[in-house]
Design a protein around this motif. Structure first.
Motif, PDB file in Angstrom:
ATOM      1  N   ASN A  51       0.814  -1.225   0.000  1.00 32.13           N
ATOM      2  CA  ASN A  51       0.000   0.000   0.000  1.00 32.13           C
ATOM      3  C   ASN A  51       0.842   1.267   0.000  1.00 32.13           C
ATOM      4  OD1 ASN A  51      -2.528  -1.442   0.185  1.00 32.13           O
ATOM      5  ND2 ASN A  51      -2.015  -1.859   2.325  1.00 32.13           N
ATOM      6  N   GLY A  52       2.134   1.128  -0.247  1.00 32.09           N
ATOM      7  CA  GLY A  52       3.013   2.289  -0.261  1.00 32.09           C
ATOM      8  C   GLY A  52       2.863   3.117  -1.523  1.00 32.09           C
ATOM      9  N   ASN A  53       3.643   4.203  -1.596  1.00 32.86           N
ATOM     10  CA  ASN A  53       3.521   5.142  -2.720  1.00 32.86           C
ATOM     11  C   ASN A  53       4.735   5.176  -3.642  1.00 32.86           C
ATOM     12  OD1 ASN A  53       5.441   6.483  -1.191  1.00 32.86           O
ATOM     13  ND2 ASN A  53       4.121   8.201  -0.626  1.00 32.86           N
ATOM     14  N   THR A  54       5.777   4.403  -3.302  1.00 32.61           N
ATOM     15  CA  THR A  54       7.057   4.537  -4.003  1.00 32.61           C
ATOM     16  C   THR A  54       7.673   3.171  -4.290  1.00 32.61           C
ATOM     17  OG1 THR A  54       7.514   6.690  -2.989  1.00 32.61           O
ATOM     18  CG2 THR A  54       9.413   5.435  -3.789  1.00 32.61           C
ATOM     19  N   LEU A  55       8.123   2.984  -5.517  1.00 33.80           N
ATOM     20  CA  LEU A  55       8.915   1.798  -5.860  1.00 33.80           C
ATOM     21  C   LEU A  55      10.369   2.135  -5.569  1.00 33.80           C
ATOM     22  CD1 LEU A  55       8.489  -1.056  -7.195  1.00 33.80           C
ATOM     23  CD2 LEU A  55       9.457  -0.035  -9.254  1.00 33.80           C
ATOM     24  N   TYR A  56      10.968   1.404  -4.643  1.00 36.97           N
ATOM     25  CA  TYR A  56      12.324   1.705  -4.204  1.00 36.97           C
ATOM     26  C   TYR A  56      13.296   0.680  -4.780  1.00 36.97           C
ATOM     27  CZ  TYR A  56      15.931   3.670  -1.217  1.00 36.97           C
ATOM     28  OH  TYR A  56      17.060   4.311  -0.761  1.00 36.97           O
ATOM     29  N   MET A 114      15.963  -0.303 -16.118  1.00 36.72           N
ATOM     30  CA  MET A 114      15.370   0.863 -15.463  1.00 36.72           C
ATOM     31  C   MET A 114      14.053   1.231 -16.131  1.00 36.72           C
ATOM     32  SD  MET A 114      16.298   2.826 -12.866  1.00 36.72           S
ATOM     33  CE  MET A 114      18.091   2.701 -12.878  1.00 36.72           C
ATOM     34  N   GLN A 115      14.023   1.224 -17.466  1.00 35.43           N
ATOM     35  CA  GLN A 115      12.798   1.517 -18.189  1.00 35.43           C
ATOM     36  C   GLN A 115      11.696   0.530 -17.814  1.00 35.43           C
ATOM     37  OE1 GLN A 115      12.038   4.071 -20.321  1.00 35.43           O
ATOM     38  NE2 GLN A 115       9.963   3.217 -20.335  1.00 35.43           N
ATOM     39  N   SER A 116      12.070  -0.721 -17.652  1.00 34.52           N
ATOM     40  CA  SER A 116      11.092  -1.735 -17.275  1.00 34.52           C
ATOM     41  C   SER A 116      10.541  -1.481 -15.873  1.00 34.52           C
ATOM     42  CB  SER A 116      11.725  -3.126 -17.350  1.00 34.52           C
ATOM     43  OG  SER A 116      12.128  -3.415 -18.677  1.00 34.52           O
ATOM     44  N   MET A 117      11.384  -1.017 -14.956  1.00 39.26           N
ATOM     45  CA  MET A 117      10.898  -0.676 -13.621  1.00 39.26           C
ATOM     46  C   MET A 117       9.978   0.537 -13.664  1.00 39.26           C
ATOM     47  SD  MET A 117      11.624  -2.687 -11.112  1.00 39.26           S
ATOM     48  CE  MET A 117      12.792  -3.970 -10.606  1.00 39.26           C
ATOM     49  N   ILE A 147       4.257   2.570 -13.334  1.00 34.24           N
ATOM     50  CA  ILE A 147       3.036   3.005 -14.018  1.00 34.24           C
ATOM     51  C   ILE A 147       1.918   1.980 -13.822  1.00 34.24           C
ATOM     52  CG2 ILE A 147       2.004   3.458 -16.282  1.00 34.24           C
ATOM     53  CD1 ILE A 147       4.793   4.600 -17.094  1.00 34.24           C
ATOM     54  N   ASN A 148       2.261   0.708 -14.003  1.00 35.70           N
ATOM     55  CA  ASN A 148       1.255  -0.349 -13.891  1.00 35.70           C
ATOM     56  C   ASN A 148       0.627  -0.403 -12.501  1.00 35.70           C
ATOM     57  OD1 ASN A 148      -0.114  -2.778 -14.924  1.00 35.70           O
ATOM     58  ND2 ASN A 148       1.182  -3.877 -13.482  1.00 35.70           N
ATOM     59  N   LEU A 149       1.431  -0.137 -11.463  1.00 37.64           N
ATOM     60  CA  LEU A 149       0.938  -0.184 -10.085  1.00 37.64           C
ATOM     61  C   LEU A 149       0.447   1.179  -9.594  1.00 37.64           C
ATOM     62  CD1 LEU A 149       3.651  -2.507  -8.480  1.00 37.64           C
ATOM     63  CD2 LEU A 149       1.376  -3.130  -9.310  1.00 37.64           C
ATOM     64  N   ASN A 150       0.483   2.189 -10.468  1.00 34.90           N
ATOM     65  CA  ASN A 150       0.034   3.543 -10.139  1.00 34.90           C
ATOM     66  C   ASN A 150       0.719   4.076  -8.878  1.00 34.90           C
ATOM     67  OD1 ASN A 150      -1.506   5.921 -10.627  1.00 34.90           O
ATOM     68  ND2 ASN A 150      -2.990   5.288  -9.066  1.00 34.90           N
ATOM     69  N   PHE A 156       0.612   9.189 -12.807  1.00 32.72           N
ATOM     70  CA  PHE A 156       0.063   8.910 -11.480  1.00 32.72           C
ATOM     71  C   PHE A 156      -1.260   9.633 -11.259  1.00 32.72           C
ATOM     72  CE2 PHE A 156      -0.367  10.277  -7.008  1.00 32.72           C
ATOM     73  CZ  PHE A 156      -0.551   9.032  -6.428  1.00 32.72           C
ATOM     74  N   THR A 157      -2.211   8.897 -10.728  1.00 31.00           N
ATOM     75  CA  THR A 157      -3.511   9.490 -10.364  1.00 31.00           C
ATOM     76  C   THR A 157      -3.804   9.137  -8.914  1.00 31.00           C
ATOM     77  OG1 THR A 157      -4.680   7.542 -11.207  1.00 31.00           O
ATOM     78  CG2 THR A 157      -4.455   9.420 -12.692  1.00 31.00           C
TER      79      THR A 157
END
Length: 225
Positions: free
Chosen positions: A108-113, A133-136, A141-144, A220-221
């Motif tokens: 439920n976090g907001n950031t991919l680290y 990096m592009q894939s990450m 994007i996919n996980l918003n 991001f929305t």
């Protein structure tokens, strides 16, 4: 699950490649990538072990990516989700990744680290790191999620630490007056600096500093109504 087929180039010659989620049978290859990518003076105890890798594929397989060329795993990248507060941004790599075990992964976090990215030295002219990096970014994007974030090593700092602070060094790299093997690569990937963090990682070359670098999700929305 993630799978992408593409071509990578070396000396103008295309090579078919695959980016996919890594799995248990890949562990020995992933550990070999660590050993080749991060030789001494980088601490060997920070290389992946099987328990850490098992957590990656069990807790957050979406954030565990590897890259194959001719069926051989030649690069990998690992991440977890955290709830990042920019007003309380001080942290170490060990704290925010649970020392690489990612048991603090927060769906439920907001950031991919970014926990780690490594490319076998023999394949560093193929542009693999940028493709990972592009894939990450695509995972973000996919996980918003709001952003991709990670602390970059600043190994070039050891050469100028006698005359520049870590913050001044990062500024000179961003201006293009200096080049850093890690930070310049991250800039080329679209990452932008957030701040320098002291005691980020046990890393002699970086004098234990890390540079937080982010990529903001343009799609991001907010789900808050």
């Amino acid at each position: 699950m993630f799978r992408k087929e593409l071509y990578v180039f070396k000396d103008e010659r295309p090579f078919p490649a695959v980016i996919r989620n890594y799995k248990k049978e890949d562990f020995s290859s992933l550990i070999q990538i660590q050993e080749e990518s991060f030789p001494p003076p980088f601490p060997s105890e920070l290389w992946w072990n099987s328990e850490q890798l098992l957590n990656h594929v069990n807790l957050f397989p979406e954030g565990a990516l590897c890259m194959e060329i001719d069926g051989e795993i030649v690069a990998s990248m690992t991440s977890l989700i955290v709830n990042f507060d920019s007003s309380h941004s001080e942290h170490s790599w060990e704290e925010i990744t649970d020392n690489g075990y990612i048991t603090n992964h927060n769906p439920n976090g907001n950031t991919l680290y970014v926990v780690d990215i490594g490319v076998r030295p023999a394949y560093r002219k193929y542009g693999l790191g940028k493709w990972l990096m592009q894939s990450m970014y695509e995972v973000v994007i996919n996980l918003n999620l709001e952003r991709l974030l990670g602390g970059g090593r600043i190994p070039g700092y050891q050469k100028v630490a006698h005359k520049l602070t870590a913050e001044q060094y990062l500024d000179e790299v961003v201006k293009g007056n200096l080049k850093d093997p890690v930070i310049t690569f991250l800039l080329r990937c679209g990452r932008t600096p957030v701040k320098v963090v002291a005691d980020y990682l046990d890393d002699e070359e970086s004098h234990n500093y890390g540079a937080l670098m982010e990529w903001r999700n343009p799609y991001f929305t907010s789900t808050i109504k």
